[in-house]
Design a protein around this motif. Structure first.
Motif, PDB file in Angstrom:
ATOM      1  N   ASN A 108       0.961  -0.759   0.030  1.00 51.12           N
ATOM      2  CA  ASN A 108       0.197   0.004  -0.259  1.00 51.12           C
ATOM      3  C   ASN A 108       0.959   1.230   0.305  1.00 51.12           C
ATOM      4  OD1 ASN A 108      -3.035  -1.236   0.127  1.00 51.12           O
ATOM      5  ND2 ASN A 108      -2.290  -1.546   2.155  1.00 51.12           N
ATOM      6  N   ALA A 109       2.482   0.853  -0.012  1.00 52.85           N
ATOM      7  CA  ALA A 109       3.352   2.579   1.012  1.00 52.85           C
ATOM      8  C   ALA A 109       2.880   3.174  -0.829  1.00 52.85           C
ATOM      9  CB  ALA A 109       4.353   1.953   0.015  1.00 52.85           C
ATOM     10  N   LEU A 110       3.435   4.788  -0.988  1.00 52.68           N
ATOM     11  CA  LEU A 110       2.671   5.350  -2.067  1.00 52.68           C
ATOM     12  C   LEU A 110       3.990   6.050  -2.403  1.00 52.68           C
ATOM     13  CD1 LEU A 110      -0.122   6.917  -1.223  1.00 52.68           C
ATOM     14  CD2 LEU A 110      -0.180   5.571  -3.075  1.00 52.68           C
ATOM     15  N   TYR A 111       4.843   6.557  -4.049  1.00 47.18           N
ATOM     16  CA  TYR A 111       5.361   7.586  -4.125  1.00 47.18           C
ATOM     17  C   TYR A 111       5.846   8.664  -4.872  1.00 47.18           C
ATOM     18  CZ  TYR A 111       9.482   8.460  -6.767  1.00 47.18           C
ATOM     19  OH  TYR A 111      10.983   8.722  -7.593  1.00 47.18           O
ATOM     20  N   LEU A 112       5.495   9.441  -4.210  1.00 47.18           N
ATOM     21  CA  LEU A 112       5.779  10.509  -4.823  1.00 47.18           C
ATOM     22  C   LEU A 112       6.843  11.485  -5.073  1.00 47.18           C
ATOM     23  CD1 LEU A 112       3.585  13.891  -3.413  1.00 47.18           C
ATOM     24  CD2 LEU A 112       6.074  14.554  -4.976  1.00 47.18           C
ATOM     25  N   CYS A 113       6.816  11.695  -6.388  1.00 50.65           N
ATOM     26  CA  CYS A 113       8.248  12.344  -7.350  1.00 50.65           C
ATOM     27  C   CYS A 113       8.107  13.627  -7.535  1.00 50.65           C
ATOM     28  CB  CYS A 113       8.685  11.497  -8.733  1.00 50.65           C
ATOM     29  SG  CYS A 113      10.430  12.214  -9.568  1.00 50.65           S
ATOM     30  N   ASP A 114       8.408  14.317  -6.694  1.00 46.01           N
ATOM     31  CA  ASP A 114       8.596  15.831  -7.362  1.00 46.01           C
ATOM     32  C   ASP A 114       9.773  15.827  -7.864  1.00 46.01           C
ATOM     33  OD1 ASP A 114       9.002  18.096  -6.888  1.00 46.01           O
ATOM     34  OD2 ASP A 114       8.429  19.013  -5.030  1.00 46.01           O
ATOM     35  N   PRO A 115       9.659  16.284  -9.573  1.00 46.40           N
ATOM     36  CA  PRO A 115      10.953  16.035 -10.770  1.00 46.40           C
ATOM     37  C   PRO A 115      11.484  17.265 -10.395  1.00 46.40           C
ATOM     38  CG  PRO A 115       8.571  16.709 -12.112  1.00 46.40           C
ATOM     39  CD  PRO A 115       8.409  16.423  -9.759  1.00 46.40           C
ATOM     40  N   VAL A 116      12.758  17.679  -9.575  1.00 43.84           N
ATOM     41  CA  VAL A 116      12.848  19.071  -9.876  1.00 43.84           C
ATOM     42  C   VAL A 116      14.076  18.734 -10.697  1.00 43.84           C
ATOM     43  CG1 VAL A 116      14.495  20.366  -8.186  1.00 43.84           C
ATOM     44  CG2 VAL A 116      12.666  19.129  -6.939  1.00 43.84           C
ATOM     45  N   MET A 117      14.427  19.918 -11.670  1.00 46.42           N
ATOM     46  CA  MET A 117      14.672  20.118 -13.103  1.00 46.42           C
ATOM     47  C   MET A 117      15.574  21.404 -13.015  1.00 46.42           C
ATOM     48  SD  MET A 117      12.226  18.527 -16.026  1.00 46.42           S
ATOM     49  CE  MET A 117      11.689  17.346 -16.256  1.00 46.42           C
ATOM     50  N   GLY A 118      17.111  21.755 -13.444  1.00 46.84           N
ATOM     51  CA  GLY A 118      17.856  22.326 -13.454  1.00 46.84           C
ATOM     52  C   GLY A 118      17.960  24.310 -14.507  1.00 46.84           C
ATOM     53  N   LEU A 226       7.979  21.935  -0.314  1.00 50.37           N
ATOM     54  CA  LEU A 226       6.498  22.205   0.845  1.00 50.37           C
ATOM     55  C   LEU A 226       5.633  22.144   0.545  1.00 50.37           C
ATOM     56  CD1 LEU A 226       6.024  23.126   3.686  1.00 50.37           C
ATOM     57  CD2 LEU A 226       5.792  25.949   3.366  1.00 50.37           C
ATOM     58  N   THR A 227       4.870  22.259  -0.945  1.00 51.48           N
ATOM     59  CA  THR A 227       3.797  22.033  -1.152  1.00 51.48           C
ATOM     60  C   THR A 227       3.504  20.938  -1.488  1.00 51.48           C
ATOM     61  OG1 THR A 227       3.986  24.102  -2.558  1.00 51.48           O
ATOM     62  CG2 THR A 227       2.409  22.105  -3.430  1.00 51.48           C
ATOM     63  N   SER A 228       4.672  20.140  -2.361  1.00 54.15           N
ATOM     64  CA  SER A 228       4.770  18.169  -2.735  1.00 54.15           C
ATOM     65  C   SER A 228       4.212  17.776  -1.100  1.00 54.15           C
ATOM     66  CB  SER A 228       6.071  18.102  -3.044  1.00 54.15           C
ATOM     67  OG  SER A 228       6.029  18.389  -4.352  1.00 54.15           O
ATOM     68  N   GLY A 229       5.769  17.803  -0.337  1.00 52.98           N
ATOM     69  CA  GLY A 229       5.422  17.134   1.430  1.00 52.98           C
ATOM     70  C   GLY A 229       4.076  17.516   1.666  1.00 52.98           C
ATOM     71  N   LEU A 230       4.048  18.112   1.632  1.00 60.02           N
ATOM     72  CA  LEU A 230       1.757  18.688   2.894  1.00 60.02           C
ATOM     73  C   LEU A 230       1.210  18.246   2.007  1.00 60.02           C
ATOM     74  CD1 LEU A 230       2.179  22.224   3.695  1.00 60.02           C
ATOM     75  CD2 LEU A 230       2.739  20.139   5.150  1.00 60.02           C
ATOM     76  N   PHE A 247      -5.135  21.807   1.326  1.00 62.48           N
ATOM     77  CA  PHE A 247      -5.146  22.149   2.437  1.00 62.48           C
ATOM     78  C   PHE A 247      -3.425  22.323   2.252  1.00 62.48           C
ATOM     79  CE2 PHE A 247      -2.172  20.805   5.742  1.00 62.48           C
ATOM     80  CZ  PHE A 247      -2.756  20.840   7.145  1.00 62.48           C
ATOM     81  N   ALA A 248      -3.302  21.285   1.389  1.00 58.40           N
ATOM     82  CA  ALA A 248      -1.435  22.371   0.667  1.00 58.40           C
ATOM     83  C   ALA A 248      -1.238  24.033   0.252  1.00 58.40           C
ATOM     84  CB  ALA A 248      -0.627  21.419  -0.149  1.00 58.40           C
ATOM     85  N   ALA A 249      -2.159  24.493  -0.504  1.00 55.15           N
ATOM     86  CA  ALA A 249      -2.237  24.960  -1.119  1.00 55.15           C
ATOM     87  C   ALA A 249      -2.551  26.605   0.281  1.00 55.15           C
ATOM     88  CB  ALA A 249      -3.175  25.224  -1.652  1.00 55.15           C
ATOM     89  N   ALA A 250      -3.093  26.581   0.897  1.00 54.46           N
ATOM     90  CA  ALA A 250      -3.906  26.985   2.513  1.00 54.46           C
ATOM     91  C   ALA A 250      -2.781  27.075   3.233  1.00 54.46           C
ATOM     92  CB  ALA A 250      -5.487  26.606   2.967  1.00 54.46           C
ATOM     93  N   ALA A 251      -1.974  25.795   3.209  1.00 56.24           N
ATOM     94  CA  ALA A 251      -0.594  25.910   4.183  1.00 56.24           C
ATOM     95  C   ALA A 251       0.254  26.777   4.079  1.00 56.24           C
ATOM     96  CB  ALA A 251      -0.253  24.860   4.895  1.00 56.24           C
ATOM     97  N   VAL A 252       0.602  26.889   2.504  1.00 59.16           N
ATOM     98  CA  VAL A 252       1.405  26.874   2.002  1.00 59.16           C
ATOM     99  C   VAL A 252       1.446  28.274   1.916  1.00 59.16           C
ATOM    100  CG1 VAL A 252       2.821  27.672  -0.619  1.00 59.16           C
ATOM    101  CG2 VAL A 252       2.632  25.084   0.714  1.00 59.16           C
TER     102      VAL A 252
END
Length: 288
Positions: A108-118, A226-230, A247-252
């Protein structure tokens, strides 16, 4: 008592300030997720200062550290993996091996990739091979991807012509494997200059969210991390995707309001912690 979720966060770390894990770990912990930080790089500060010191973690250390967690019998308790800034494509491949192992221990584990590029104009340096890895390998494995507009443009090989075109570009990325795409910052011709816009795109629909764009002499770094993590943390805590997105949008936004009030370049995560956990504002995600 409901079990506390556990999340393995594999991304950059800065000693001073907030970027990568330094931007995401504490807020995720503050809202109720137990975070296991694994730092792909350790720098003195984020790279937009123009100078920094530090080192990239050797890729072989990633599976070695995951082996150590497995050896004490805790790997099956990992509910999600979050990956962000990578120092090399080899690091990324090591992360995918780790994700496969964690999903074998906890299906059931999930994987979120935040694709940080240059992006040279932002002072962010990422090897070209990392961008290729993210598109060709990570997208097929990730449950969620959270690009910004520049990263979505890189995936698509073009710039959007409209908001609906941004949705189409996100859907093309969705077709590569993820269950949901969060575009953390949408930009397109004709977008109102006073707003900050985001998208959530899934197989079931697309949602658009707009919040006020706050002015800063220099835009703070780490907002995307911060957005991806929340977002992921709220999913682990039981939110549906749209609720986690809102929620992420409001908290950020709350963090940015505090940062602006303090005249700070670095995110005011500690001062804003209660408002991060309990945002006073709400932004509705409108179905397109």
């Amino acid at each position: 008592m409901k079990r506390t979720p556990h999340l393995l966060a594999i991304q950059s770390h800065v000693v001073f300030g907030h970027a990568g894990n330094s931007a995401a770990v504490f807020p995720m912990q503050r809202i109720g997720v137990n975070v296991w930080p694994l730092n792909t790089v350790q720098f003195s500060n984020h790279t937009q200062y123009g100078k920094w010191a530090g080192d990239v973690l050797p890729p072989q250390q990633i599976p070695a550290l995951i082996d150590g967690i497995a050896a004490i019998g805790e790997l099956g308790n990992c509910d999600a993996v979050l990956s962000g800034y990578l120092g090399s494509a080899a690091q990324g491949r090591a992360i995918l091996v780790g994700v496969e192992r964690i999903k074998a221990a906890n299906p059931n584990a999930l994987y979120l990739c935040d694709p940080v590029m240059g992006h040279p104009e932002k002072g962010c340096s990422v090897p070209a091979e990392v961008s290729d890895f993210l598109l060709e390998e990570a997208a097929a494995v990730a449950d969620f991807m959270c690009p910004n507009q520049l990263e979505l443009d890189s995936f698509s090989g073009r710039k959007p012509e409209s908001l609906s075109d941004c949705v189409a570009m996100a859907r093309a990325l969705l077709d590569r494997g993820p269950k949901a795409i969060v575009v953390k910052h949408v930009d397109y011709p004709g977008k109102p200059a006073d707003g900050f816009e985001m998208l959530l795109v899934t197989a079931d629909g697309s949602w658009h969210l707009r919040r006020p764009l706050l002015a800063f002499p220099r835009q703070p770094v780490g907002v995307g991390d911060l957005t991806s993590g929340l977002f992921l943390a709220r999913v682990l805590l039981g939110d549906e995707l749209v609720a986690a997105f809102e929620f992420a949008a409001a908290a950020v936004h709350e963090v940015l309001l505090e940062t602006q009030a303090c005249g700070s370049y670095e995110l005011e995560l500690v001062r804003a912690q209660d408002r991060t956990a309990h945002p006073r504002v709400k932004f509705e995600a409108v179905r397109l």
